[in-house]
Scaffold this active site. Structure first.
Site, short mmCIF file in Angstrom:
data_model
loop_
_atom_site.label_atom_id
_atom_site.label_comp_id
_atom_site.label_asym_id
_atom_site.label_seq_id
_atom_site.Cartn_x
_atom_site.Cartn_y
_atom_site.Cartn_z
N GLY A 162 41.95 51.13 35.16
CA GLY A 162 41.07 52.01 35.40
C GLY A 162 39.84 51.63 34.70
O GLY A 162 39.39 51.36 33.69
N SER A 163 38.53 51.51 35.32
CA SER A 163 37.58 50.70 34.98
C SER A 163 36.08 50.66 35.91
O SER A 163 36.33 51.54 36.80
CB SER A 163 38.31 49.48 35.21
OG SER A 163 38.91 49.10 35.59
#
Length: 218
Positions: free
Chosen positions: A184-185
Site C-alpha cells: 500500500g503506497s
C-alpha cells in the site's frame, strides 16, 4: 496449470510468508483442520500481492505513462523546488493493497538523481503523505526535448519498504520495471509546466503502470 508471474523484488517475502502459510496449512490439516483455509488464503494473498503481470506499453512518441497501478488522487500545478526548481504538473496515484505494486518508468530517459528521504508513514491517499512520508525520488532526463521528469515513490501507513533498483546513469525505457513499494503506497510524477506537457488523466481515474497514458508533450 496457472502460472502467476511474481515480482523479483518480493521473492524474500513470498518464500518467507508463503512458506510459513503452507507449513501452517499442512499442520492445521492434521491438528486444527478449521484453520487450514486461513493459512491457504494467506498464502494466496501473498502471491497475489507480489504478482507482476506483463503490460503493453504504448509505442507512440511524446507521452508519459503511469508509473504505478491505482487511483489518481491529485492533479495539480505545484512548485517543485527540490529537484526541478520549477512550476510543475503533479500527478499522484494511490496504490491500495489490492493493486499491483511494481513501479515502471514513465518515459525513456537517463537516471540523473536518486534520493531517499526518511519520514513518517501516514495514509498514502492523503496530500500530507507527499511531503511528510518516507519517499524515494528519481529524476529522469526525458529523451523528448531534454525535459526533466521527477518520479517519487512514497511509503504509506502499511507500506514500510520502498525498493528502487535504478542506478544513476542508467537508461530506462518507457514501461521498464525499476522497483516497487510493499503493502500500500503512493507514486507521484512531476513534469515542468514550461516543457509543454499536457495532462490527460483526471482525478479519481484508475490507471495501470506502463500502460495508461498520463499526458503528452506538445
Amino acid at each position: 496449470m496457472v502460472r502467476i508471474p511474481l515480482a523479483k523484488y518480493g521473492v524474500r517475502e513470498v518464500l518467507l510468508f508463503g512458506g510459513i502459510s503452507l507449513v501452517g496449512a499442512a499442520l492445521s490439516a492434521i491438528l486444527l483442520w478449521y484453520l487450514t483455509p486461513l493459512f491457504v488464503l494467506t498464502a494466496v494473498g501473498v502471491l497475489y500481492f507480489f504478482r507482476d503481470p506483463s503490460r503493453r506499453t504504448p509505442a507512440e512518441p511524446h507521452v508519459l505513462v503511469a508509473p504505478a497501478d491505482g487511483r489518481v488522487v491529485e492533479v495539480a500545478e505545484v512548485e517543485e523546488p527540490e529537484f526541478l526548481s520549477a512550476l510543475a504538473h503533479k500527478i499522484a496515484i494511490f496504490m491500495s493493497p489490492l493493486d499491483v505494486h511494481v513501479n515502471r518508468a514513465p518515459c525513456d530517459g537517463r537516471v540523473e538523481t536518486l534520493v531517499h528521504r526518511p519520514g513518517r508513514h501516514l495514509n498514502a491517499s492523503t496530500a500530507d503523505a507527499s511531503s511528510r512520508n518516507e519517499a524515494s525520488a528519481m529524476t529522469l532526463t526525458h529523451v523528448d526535448g531534454d525535459a526533466r521528469v521527477l518520479v517519487r515513490q512514497v511509503a504509506g501507513a502499511v507500506a514500510r519498504r520502498i525498493v528502487c533498483a535504478a542506478v544513476v546513469g542508467q537508461r530506462l525505457r518507457r514501461g521498464d520495471r525499476y522497483g516497487m513499494i510493499k503493502f500500500g503506497s503512493r507514486a507521484e510524477v512531476y513534469v515542468p509546466v514550461e516543457s509543454g506537457f499536457k495532462v490527460e488523466v483526471r482525478l479519481g481515474q484508475t490507471v495501470r503502470a506502463g500502460e495508461t497514458i498520463l499526458g503528452r508533450f506538445r
